[in-house]
Write an enzyme that holds these catalytic residues in place. Structure first.
Site, PDB file in Angstrom:
ATOM      1  N   VAL A 262       1.910  -3.667   1.634  1.00 43.03           N
ATOM      2  CA  VAL A 262       2.415  -3.771   0.265  1.00 43.03           C
ATOM      3  C   VAL A 262       2.752  -2.379  -0.283  1.00 43.03           C
ATOM      4  O   VAL A 262       3.730  -2.207  -1.005  1.00 43.03           O
ATOM      5  CB  VAL A 262       1.388  -4.488  -0.653  1.00 43.03           C
ATOM      6  CG1 VAL A 262       1.864  -4.510  -2.092  1.00 43.03           C
ATOM      7  CG2 VAL A 262       1.133  -5.908  -0.158  1.00 43.03           C
ATOM      8  N   CYS A 263       1.960  -1.384   0.097  1.00 44.86           N
ATOM      9  CA  CYS A 263       2.114  -0.025  -0.444  1.00 44.86           C
ATOM     10  C   CYS A 263       3.529   0.537  -0.296  1.00 44.86           C
ATOM     11  O   CYS A 263       4.089   1.041  -1.275  1.00 44.86           O
ATOM     12  CB  CYS A 263       1.096   0.912   0.189  1.00 44.86           C
ATOM     13  SG  CYS A 263      -0.622   0.401  -0.087  1.00 44.86           S
ATOM     14  N   PRO A 264       4.153   0.467   0.890  1.00 51.32           N
ATOM     15  CA  PRO A 264       5.500   1.047   0.975  1.00 51.32           C
ATOM     16  C   PRO A 264       6.525   0.311   0.119  1.00 51.32           C
ATOM     17  O   PRO A 264       7.475   0.927  -0.363  1.00 51.32           O
ATOM     18  CB  PRO A 264       5.842   0.974   2.461  1.00 51.32           C
ATOM     19  CG  PRO A 264       4.909  -0.020   3.045  1.00 51.32           C
ATOM     20  CD  PRO A 264       3.682  -0.005   2.187  1.00 51.32           C
TER      21      PRO A 264
ATOM     22  N   THR B 242       0.485   1.039   5.506  1.00 50.28           N
ATOM     23  CA  THR B 242       0.051  -0.337   5.270  1.00 50.28           C
ATOM     24  C   THR B 242       1.264  -1.195   4.917  1.00 50.28           C
ATOM     25  O   THR B 242       2.379  -0.871   5.313  1.00 50.28           O
ATOM     26  CB  THR B 242      -1.024  -0.386   4.164  1.00 50.28           C
ATOM     27  OG1 THR B 242      -0.504   0.236   2.984  1.00 50.28           O
ATOM     28  CG2 THR B 242      -2.308   0.312   4.598  1.00 50.28           C
TER      29      THR B 242
ATOM     30  N   LEU C 146       5.955   1.903  -3.389  1.00 50.70           N
ATOM     31  CA  LEU C 146       6.367   3.302  -3.453  1.00 50.70           C
ATOM     32  C   LEU C 146       7.876   3.442  -3.290  1.00 50.70           C
ATOM     33  O   LEU C 146       8.498   4.304  -3.922  1.00 50.70           O
ATOM     34  CB  LEU C 146       5.620   4.124  -2.411  1.00 50.70           C
ATOM     35  CG  LEU C 146       4.093   4.144  -2.566  1.00 50.70           C
ATOM     36  CD1 LEU C 146       3.463   5.034  -1.495  1.00 50.70           C
ATOM     37  CD2 LEU C 146       3.665   4.570  -3.944  1.00 50.70           C
TER      38      LEU C 146
END
Length: 187
Positions: free
Chosen positions: A46-48, A44, A51
């Protein structure tokens, strides 16, 4: 109802970690500080960024004796595929927990039932396996690894310094407060 002080329920999930599949259980949390970082889904947007931000500070979390666990409803196979496909995710050295049955998402109360994914929840867990601090953001708002690190450091401090509290923006070595009658209205 607040989750502060809630004991993490017994669990056993698969994870992708250091190019291998491992099992992570509730027992792995006991005796050390942990952070669970829930996010909606692999591959997706925003997730990377979140993380990757955590990966950049992972050594700092390790220095203070804190393990990071990222968690999504994806399988461990999808975590590996994302790791292989993304330069950002390749930087991750902490365990990526798979929660396709939503056991963790439900226990931490971050499951979006209609979508089968998690909200962006960050949970600081003490060595006793209980939640010491947490924050849940809507899906469109990314989190700061620096703030999460500060929150762990403050949680560790107050856990070992009875009667002291950490004011806003406290960092290790900064002044703390000892609540007393003399402080009422003086701040």
């Amino acid at each position: 109802m607040s989750l502060i002080g809630k004991e993490v329920a017994d669990f056993s999930v698969q994870a992708y970690h250091k190019n291998d599949f491992i099992t992570v259980t509730q027992a792995d949390l006991l005796g050390k500080w942990s952070v669970f970082v829930f996010y909606p889904a692999d591959f997706t947007f925003v997730c990377p960024t979140e993380l990757g931000d955590l990966a950049d500070l992972y050594a700092e979390f390790q220095k203070i004796g804190c393990e990071i666990y990222s968690v999504s409803a994806d399988t461990h196979w999808v975590h590996k595929a994302w790791h292989d496909a993304s330069d950002t995710i390749k930087k991750i050295h902490y365990p990526m927990l798979a929660d396709p049955t939503h056991v963790l998402c439900r226990d931490f109360e971050v499951l979006i039932e209609a979508d089968g994914v998690a909200e962006r929840g960050s949970f600081v867990i003490g060595p006793d396996g209980k939640i010491a601090a947490y924050e849940v953001n809507g899906g469109s708002v990314g989190r700061s690894a620096h703030e999460l690190l500060r929150r762990v450091e403050a949680s560790q401090f107050v856990a070992t310094h009875d009667g002291e509290v950490c004011p806003a923006n406290w960092t290790p070595g900064a002044q703390t407060l000892a609540p007393s009658l003399d402080l009422v209205g003086a701040l």
